[in-house]
Design an enzyme around this catalytic site. Structure first.
Site, PDB file in Angstrom:
ATOM      1  N   LYS A 176       1.916   3.176 -11.456  1.00  0.00           N
ATOM      2  CA  LYS A 176       0.719   2.367 -11.243  1.00  0.00           C
ATOM      3  C   LYS A 176       0.408   1.488 -12.449  1.00  0.00           C
ATOM      4  O   LYS A 176      -0.120   0.377 -12.303  1.00  0.00           O
ATOM      5  CB  LYS A 176      -0.465   3.258 -10.885  1.00  0.00           C
ATOM      6  CG  LYS A 176      -0.308   4.002  -9.555  1.00  0.00           C
ATOM      7  CD  LYS A 176      -0.105   3.064  -8.382  1.00  0.00           C
ATOM      8  CE  LYS A 176      -0.080   3.806  -7.054  1.00  0.00           C
ATOM      9  NZ  LYS A 176       0.104   2.898  -5.901  1.00  0.00           N
ATOM     10  N   ASN A 209       0.804  -1.218   0.000  1.00  0.00           N
ATOM     11  CA  ASN A 209       0.000   0.000   0.000  1.00  0.00           C
ATOM     12  C   ASN A 209       0.839   1.271   0.000  1.00  0.00           C
ATOM     13  O   ASN A 209       0.347   2.333  -0.376  1.00  0.00           O
ATOM     14  CB  ASN A 209      -0.921  -0.007   1.224  1.00  0.00           C
ATOM     15  CG  ASN A 209      -1.710   1.264   1.375  1.00  0.00           C
ATOM     16  OD1 ASN A 209      -2.556   1.590   0.546  1.00  0.00           O
ATOM     17  ND2 ASN A 209      -1.431   2.023   2.438  1.00  0.00           N
ATOM     18  N   TYR A 235       3.461   9.114 -11.347  1.00  0.00           N
ATOM     19  CA  TYR A 235       2.482   8.314 -10.597  1.00  0.00           C
ATOM     20  C   TYR A 235       1.783   7.330 -11.526  1.00  0.00           C
ATOM     21  O   TYR A 235       1.646   6.137 -11.220  1.00  0.00           O
ATOM     22  CB  TYR A 235       1.472   9.250  -9.942  1.00  0.00           C
ATOM     23  CG  TYR A 235       0.458   8.560  -9.061  1.00  0.00           C
ATOM     24  CD1 TYR A 235       0.796   8.148  -7.777  1.00  0.00           C
ATOM     25  CD2 TYR A 235      -0.843   8.331  -9.498  1.00  0.00           C
ATOM     26  CE1 TYR A 235      -0.126   7.510  -6.960  1.00  0.00           C
ATOM     27  CE2 TYR A 235      -1.769   7.705  -8.693  1.00  0.00           C
ATOM     28  CZ  TYR A 235      -1.417   7.299  -7.417  1.00  0.00           C
ATOM     29  OH  TYR A 235      -2.335   6.660  -6.620  1.00  0.00           O
TER      30      TYR A 235
END
Length: 284
Positions: free
Chosen positions: A184, A113, A180
């Site tokens: 991802k 996470n 980012y």
């Protein structure tokens, strides 16, 4: 902590490590509390302190904050431990996995996470060190988590669950968020490869892809992008709600529910997936 009646009795007594679980209102906190309510013994990990300009104190999970979350889980009857871990450091990630095994006697679930979602600039303006920080925490950190969790799960010989926390940015591109988004998207490929390698051993590997969630970080993102787009906060949020079929941004609990499901026996035949939890905003 909100009391949740366990929906998945088979999870009772399992042991989970959740990285990036030291921030109030964060996805890590919500997942830890949900798994603890299912009877899972949880190890919270986070970096614990500021680490230079790219990881300032207001953006990381501090040790004090992590201990507060742990205290709430204990007060609700959960079994929890904490461990300071920088997911960029292989030895620290390996040590966190071994800590869970030594402290609770097993390692059954690992949730990647930890992430950086606050270094967002246009590509031409983004410093290389910021790019490296985002890719390092978000993607290298997930790789290290999978590597060292899987090593223990393979030794145990009874399977396991690895869950990566992706994003809507795992599926779609977003301006001013290239690092980012790249990290991802990369997590999806990492998940698929890991699922191929580990499936024969009963270890499932999946990614959860939430849309926007107003965590502490999410609140910063709302303010940042309402300014960057020139819309202003109210219009920015109205536009966000308008494009989501279910009419609202995600909640921390939405991701926590998906996490509990993927850890359960109900998801035993699901691996290599990147599951949208987006209220219908993301379809592929």
């Amino acid at each position: 902590m909100t009391e949740v009646q366990g929906k998945y009795p088979e999870l009772a007594g399992k042991v989970a490590v959740i990285t990036g679980a030291g921030r109030r209102k964060g996805l890590g906190e919500a997942m830890a509390k949900r798994l603890a309510a299912e009877g899972v013994k949880v190890v919270l990990t986070d970096i614990g302190h500021a680490a230079g300009d790219n990881m300032p104190e207001q953006a990381v999970g501090t040790s004090a904050e992590m201990e507060e979350i742990a205290a709430e889980i204990r007060a609700a009857g959960g079994d929890v431990a904490t461990y300071v871990c920088n997911v960029l450091e292989p030895r620290e990630v390996q040590a966190a996995a071994e800590f869970a095994l030594g402290h609770f006697g097993s390692l059954d679930i690992w949730v990647n996470n930890a992430g950086i979602g606050y270094l967002m600039e246009p590509i031409v303006d983004m410093a290389v060190d910021k790019w490296d920080a985002v890719l390092g925490v978000n993607l290298r950190g997930a790789f290290l988590g999978i590597k060292y969790a899987a090593e223990i799960m393979l030794r145990q010989g009874r399977g396991g669950r690895i869950i990566n926390i992706g994003s809507q940015a795992s599926k779609s591109g977003f301006a001013h968020a290239a690092a980012y988004t790249a990290s991802k998207h990369g997590m999806v490929g990492l998940t698929r490869s890991a699922a191929q390698e580990l499936g024969a051993h009963g270890i499932t590997v999946n990614t959860i892809c939430p849309n926007h969630v107003t965590t502490g970080l999410g609140a910063w993102q709302n303010a940042h992008f309402s300014e960057v787009t020139g819309k202003g906060y109210d219009r920015y949020m109205d536009d966000m709600r308008a494009r989501i079929p279910l009419g609202r941004p995600g909640l921390q609990e939405d991701t926590a529910k998906a996490c509990a499901f993927l850890c359960s026996d109900e998801a035993a035949y699901i691996t290599g997936e990147s599951m949208n939890v987006s209220g219908g905003e993301e379809y592929h």
